[in-house]
Design a protein around this motif. Structure first.
Motif, PDB file in Angstrom:
ATOM      1  N   VAL A   1      46.688 -49.040  42.658  1.00 29.99           N
ATOM      2  CA  VAL A   1      45.400 -48.411  42.375  1.00 29.99           C
ATOM      3  C   VAL A   1      44.483 -49.387  41.636  1.00 29.99           C
ATOM      4  O   VAL A   1      43.823 -49.024  40.666  1.00 29.99           O
ATOM      5  CB  VAL A   1      45.592 -47.108  41.568  1.00 29.99           C
ATOM      6  N   ARG A   2      44.424 -50.621  42.095  1.00 30.84           N
ATOM      7  CA  ARG A   2      43.538 -51.609  41.500  1.00 30.84           C
ATOM      8  C   ARG A   2      42.316 -51.828  42.384  1.00 30.84           C
ATOM      9  O   ARG A   2      42.333 -51.557  43.588  1.00 30.84           O
ATOM     10  CB  ARG A   2      44.267 -52.932  41.281  1.00 30.84           C
ATOM     11  N   ILE A   3      41.260 -52.375  41.780  1.00 30.66           N
ATOM     12  CA  ILE A   3      40.014 -52.591  42.510  1.00 30.66           C
ATOM     13  C   ILE A   3      40.208 -53.628  43.610  1.00 30.66           C
ATOM     14  O   ILE A   3      39.633 -53.513  44.707  1.00 30.66           O
ATOM     15  CB  ILE A   3      38.900 -53.012  41.532  1.00 30.66           C
ATOM     16  N   LYS A   4      40.993 -54.654  43.349  1.00 27.77           N
ATOM     17  CA  LYS A   4      41.263 -55.657  44.380  1.00 27.77           C
ATOM     18  C   LYS A   4      41.909 -55.018  45.599  1.00 27.77           C
ATOM     19  O   LYS A   4      41.576 -55.353  46.745  1.00 27.77           O
ATOM     20  CB  LYS A   4      42.157 -56.747  43.804  1.00 27.77           C
ATOM     21  N   THR A   5      42.828 -54.096  45.366  1.00 33.91           N
ATOM     22  CA  THR A   5      43.451 -53.374  46.480  1.00 33.91           C
ATOM     23  C   THR A   5      42.424 -52.549  47.238  1.00 33.91           C
ATOM     24  O   THR A   5      42.454 -52.481  48.475  1.00 33.91           O
ATOM     25  CB  THR A   5      44.570 -52.468  45.945  1.00 33.91           C
ATOM     26  N   LEU A   6      41.499 -51.919  46.519  1.00 32.76           N
ATOM     27  CA  LEU A   6      40.463 -51.116  47.161  1.00 32.76           C
ATOM     28  C   LEU A   6      39.588 -51.970  48.077  1.00 32.76           C
ATOM     29  O   LEU A   6      39.320 -51.602  49.234  1.00 32.76           O
ATOM     30  CB  LEU A   6      39.609 -50.437  46.096  1.00 32.76           C
ATOM     31  N   ILE A   7      39.143 -53.116  47.588  1.00 38.62           N
ATOM     32  CA  ILE A   7      38.264 -53.982  48.384  1.00 38.62           C
ATOM     33  C   ILE A   7      38.990 -54.481  49.624  1.00 38.62           C
ATOM     34  O   ILE A   7      38.459 -54.430  50.747  1.00 38.62           O
ATOM     35  CB  ILE A   7      37.756 -55.145  47.520  1.00 38.62           C
ATOM     36  N   CYS A   8      40.214 -54.973  49.443  1.00 42.06           N
ATOM     37  CA  CYS A   8      40.966 -55.478  50.593  1.00 42.06           C
ATOM     38  C   CYS A   8      41.284 -54.364  51.586  1.00 42.06           C
ATOM     39  O   CYS A   8      41.289 -54.587  52.801  1.00 42.06           O
ATOM     40  CB  CYS A   8      42.252 -56.141  50.115  1.00 42.06           C
ATOM     41  N   LYS A   9      41.524 -53.166  51.084  1.00 41.56           N
ATOM     42  CA  LYS A   9      41.859 -52.049  51.962  1.00 41.56           C
ATOM     43  C   LYS A   9      40.656 -51.644  52.822  1.00 41.56           C
ATOM     44  O   LYS A   9      40.766 -51.513  54.047  1.00 41.56           O
ATOM     45  CB  LYS A   9      42.305 -50.860  51.113  1.00 41.56           C
ATOM     46  N   VAL A  10      39.503 -51.465  52.192  1.00 45.00           N
ATOM     47  CA  VAL A  10      38.328 -50.980  52.909  1.00 45.00           C
ATOM     48  C   VAL A  10      37.815 -52.035  53.882  1.00 45.00           C
ATOM     49  O   VAL A  10      37.536 -51.744  55.061  1.00 45.00           O
ATOM     50  CB  VAL A  10      37.234 -50.564  51.910  1.00 45.00           C
ATOM     51  N   VAL A  11      37.678 -53.262  53.417  1.00 45.95           N
ATOM     52  CA  VAL A  11      37.181 -54.318  54.298  1.00 45.95           C
ATOM     53  C   VAL A  11      38.181 -54.591  55.414  1.00 45.95           C
ATOM     54  O   VAL A  11      37.806 -54.790  56.580  1.00 45.95           O
ATOM     55  CB  VAL A  11      36.897 -55.595  53.483  1.00 45.95           C
TER      56      VAL A  11
END
Length: 842
Positions: free
Chosen positions: A294-304
């Motif tokens: 649940v980190r922001i880096k995971t969010l960015i990589c997931k969405v992009v």
């Protein structure tokens, strides 16, 4: 009282025979502690400078401790061997996983690579606060401040909680909207380039073959002659020819490969972003603290990453990654702090939510918002979090999840209808079923006077690949070379041509599409790209259902006995998706909200129940299979079958490698203990009352006290008698909010600088000890133990005997079916035969 007299306590226990393990087992330990510094060896024994040895472990496990991970890892000096760490051997709540730095990343890669589960170092969440003296003092201060006030701290906290839930819904809707727009634009760029090359090839050919080459169009042009906005396509074709040599096939392969490579690159940057993310969120809500989920880096990589993987034309969907992104948004917003941008954005306004319990509830709301942003189904999103996601639920959480889903849907409505104030709203969700009221070229429908606008638009979306544009379309290409949501709408809503057996999609075309597509979806789901399986399951199921409808119509000779093929397509989509995820209630509501037609309630319920029962005969759901493949200690809602089949008690499955502390301990002893093991919590035993359980101390709290040097002088016990310590604190007091302020990045033992002169200083643990830890008697059944552990979401459970003396510790790993089988296989039930052992293994 002298320090040496205070250090002495003794407990005895008769050794039980292995042939009678069902009898009550008593704790055998002798803490012979002198004023000098204690040393802890790898077997859990304490040795003073005089050579006296005391132990607090059972001896009957030592013969196979190395096989099952009961011994501590070997060490050289103060260096801890993380590669040999065990979940059970690493103690209370799992082994230590550092919350910062590179250690946690390497550990999670071990989980992904399928390493032995005993090598995983995964912590459990701590949902219950430590009810210590400093915590009670903090709560009392809050109550004192609220006296005579209407706007109390509780009301402020409730208002902030609802406010953060509102922002979670808005941000998740914006992410889903942006992902949808980017995916469509990238797909349009790819298809427009290929179309331009085909158009350029058609214009450069001879006039006599113009009619033949016109059939090479990939898309049927609109009323203006070109979907790209270029009337003749010559300029675009010339530009494309200079890049791809005039080959439409090379251009198509180039964009497919490029987009897929970019998606895979983001998974390389953050391995946790691969896959759908639903199994990881399901484990997180089960109480497992997976690194970097649940980190922001995971969010960015997931969405992009999922944007490019869908644009690449892979048989994947955005729905699963949207659930993961919603959970990450909720976790980040609720904590109010991040160092991703190099700046610590801590907000003291939200400090009350920086704990595992609040974080878990916000993540559940975020998962519901993710489903809502994907399907436009707010009620289905709430039920999805309840049925498939959260392991702990409450009535208040239901309202918050519903509110978050409502805000998400309203935000999507706003984004898509800025210029619409009256009339029917048009919300183009990530995926929509639309409104419910092959290799051959097939003629386009001509009599469409009574057709709806949606059906006419679906006709315009048919692909005339190698057919005469404007007159014919290619059945298989219309399903392959188009967006997945458009293909599903065509399978659901396309009308049959006339009263004969001629159909818009023939049985042969549906079969040729269904078999390769579901095969590729199965393969692609395992590759390193962010991907979901909702849309591939729906599309393949819709093709299979429509194929079954055609077969029924042929058997009936099109007499109208059976329903239309679109209805069977909907049932097929529900069957495949339900068989994959094994969802029933939430999936029924999601499909009903997506179709908007209540007449499908009973057929959908029957189909989903049949799919669930049939699938359970062969295996578990796909998400559960992935959890086991990653060796994550997930606790199912029901007690394991082996616990129901055999009589097992808590004393048989507990871990006996217990490391205990005294209420007042030497700072050097605590430091050496933290260096020598990776336990997450330590029982505190009262040496004046025969070694009874006084409380527990968490590792994070001990590291914080050592880092702040919160200990007294070495001669602090000189004024006390030999029977009691007295109420006076022997070391400086650290407030509870000071200890919890750094959550979740607590200091580690590596951050502690232990000076030589401080090793003999006394550390008073009484103000910080959790004096009311959850305990269970060693004779308690494993059913009761399992329900207590999972229902309360515990991190560890102290096992005591009838004298309230600690005899062991039960963690999440000890309650897994594999661990229960190991306990029986070690011969703790003497009455078991070889056939019983064989039955346990099988």
């Amino acid at each position: 009282m002298s320090a040496s007299s205070f250090d002495h306590a003794e407990r005895t226990r008769p050794t039980s025979s292995p042939a009678s393990p069902s009898k009550s087992q008593y704790f055998s330990a002798k803490l012979s502690m002198s004023d000098d510094t204690l040393e802890t060896n790898t077997n859990g024994r304490y040795r003073d400078d005089d050579g006296h040895v005391a132990t607090n472990t059972h001896e009957f496990r030592d013969h196979d401790a190395d096989e099952y991970g009961e011994h501590e890892p070997e060490m050289e000096g103060n260096e801890f061997d993380h590669n040999r760490a065990r979940i059970r051997g690493n103690g209370f709540g799992g082994g230590l996983r550092r919350r910062k730095g590179g250690d946690s990343q390497s550990v999670y890669r071990k989980v992904d690579s399928g390493v032995d589960p005993s090598d995983n170092m995964i912590q459990s969440h701590n949902y219950e606060p430590d009810e210590s003296e400093v915590w009670r003092a903090y709560v009392a201060q809050q109550h004192f401040r609220n006296r005579g006030q209407w706007w109390t701290t509780g009301k402020k906290k409730s208002f902030k909680r609802w406010l953060l839930t509102f922002f979670i819904g808005v941000i998740q809707a914006f992410i889903a909207f942006s992902c949808n727009i980017c995916t469509k634009n990238l797909s349009k760029l790819k298809f427009d380039t290929v179309y331009s090359l085909l158009q350029a090839s058609a214009h450069s050919s001879d006039e006599s073959s113009a009619a033949a080459t016109a059939g090479d169009d990939l898309f049927q042009g609109d009323s203006n002659g070109d979907q790209t906005g270029n009337a003749d396509g010559t300029d675009a074709g010339a530009t494309a020819r200079s890049s791809f040599g005039g080959s439409a096939f090379l251009a198509y392969i180039f964009y497919q490969t490029l987009f897929a490579a970019i998606a895979s690159l983001f998974v390389y940057l953050e391995p946790v972003s691969g896959g759908s993310g639903i199994p990881e969120i399901k484990c997180f809500l089960n109480g497992i603290d997976l690194p970097r989920v649940v980190r922001i880096k995971t969010l960015i990589c997931k969405v992009v990453g999922v944007t490019f993987s869908v644009a690449a034309g892979l048989p994947v969907g955005k729905e699963g990654p949207m659930v993961h992104s919603g959970a990450v948004v909720a976790a980040c917003i609720s904590q109010g702090r991040t160092k991703f941008w190099g700046v610590d954005t801590s907000f003291s306004k939200f400090s009350d939510f920086r704990n595992d319990r609040e974080k878990r509830d916000f993540v559940a709301c975020g998962a519901a918002a993710g489903v809502t942003s994907a399907f436009g189904a707010p009620i289905g999103g709430v039920l999805f979090s309840l049925e498939e996601g959260a392991s702990y639920w409450s009535t208040k959480l239901t309202w918050r999840a519903f509110f978050c889903s409502m805000i998400t849907l309203g935000t999507l409505f706003t984004f898509k209808n800025f210029d619409t104030f009256w009339g029917q709203a048009n919300i183009e969700k990530l995926f929509s079923f639309g409104e419910f009221n092959s290799l051959r070229c097939t003629e386009l429908p001509t009599d469409m006077q009574d057709w709806s606008n949606q059906e006419k638009n679906l006709v315009d979306a048919l692909v005339p690949f190698r057919c005469v544009a404007g007159k014919e379309y290619n059945e298989v290409a219309s399903l392959v070379l188009t967006d997945a949501d458009t293909a599903i709408k065509q399978l659901f809503h396309f009308r049959e041509n006339g009263q004969d057996d001629t159909s818009t999609f023939s049985s042969g075309a549906l079969f040729l599409f269904f078999v390769p597509y579901i095969t590729m979806a199965t393969i692609v789901y395992g590759i390193a790209v962010p991907s979901g399986l909702f849309v591939p399951s729906l599309l393949s199921g819709a093709a299979f259902g429509r194929l079954c409808g055609h077969l029924l119509h042929k058997l009936d000779h099109t007499n109208g006995t059976f329903a239309d093929s679109g209805t069977y397509a909907l049932m097929g989509a529900a069957a495949v998706l339900g068989g994959m995820a094994r969802m029933t209630i939430s999936l029924t509501v999601i499909l009903l909200e997506a179709t908007g037609d209540m007449q499908y309630v009973l057929p959908l319920m029957l189909t989903l129940m049949a799919a669930r029962f049939t699938g359970n005969v062969f295996n578990e759901g796909l998400y559960d299979i992935h959890i086991k493949l990653k060796n994550i200690p997930f606790l199912e809602p029901e007690v394991p079958t082996i616990a129901e089949k055999y009589e097992i008690v808590a004393g048989q499955v507990m871990s006996t490698e217990v490391k205990c502390l005294r209420p007042v301990e030497r700072a050097g002893v605590v430091y050496d203990l933290l260096r020598s093991c990776s336990h997450g919590s330590f029982p505190i035993v009262d040496t004046f009352s025969g070694g009874t359980l006084y409380g527990t101390a968490s590792r994070s709290m001990l590291c914080t006290l050592l880092q702040r040097r919160a200990f007294g002088e070495p001669d602090a016990l000189a004024d006390y008698d030999e029977h009691e310590l007295g109420p006076r604190r022997l070391s400086p007091l650290v407030q509870w909010d000071t200890i919890e302020r750094v959550y979740p990045k607590y200091p580690t033992i590596d951050d502690v600088n232990m000076r030589t002169g401080d090793r003999n200083s006394w550390l008073d643990l009484r103000p910080y000890a959790n004096t009311v830890p959850y305990t269970v008697n060693e004779t308690a059944s494993i059913q009761r133990t399992y329900r207590l552990f999972r229902t309360l979401g515990l991190r560890f459970l102290c096992v005591v005997n009838h004298n309230n003396q600690v005899v062991g510790i039960i963690t999440r790993k000890d309650l897994l079916p594999e661990s229960l089988s190991d306990s029986l296989m070690r011969g703790r039930n003497a009455h078991m035969t070889n056939n019983d052992h064989h039955n346990i293994i099988t």
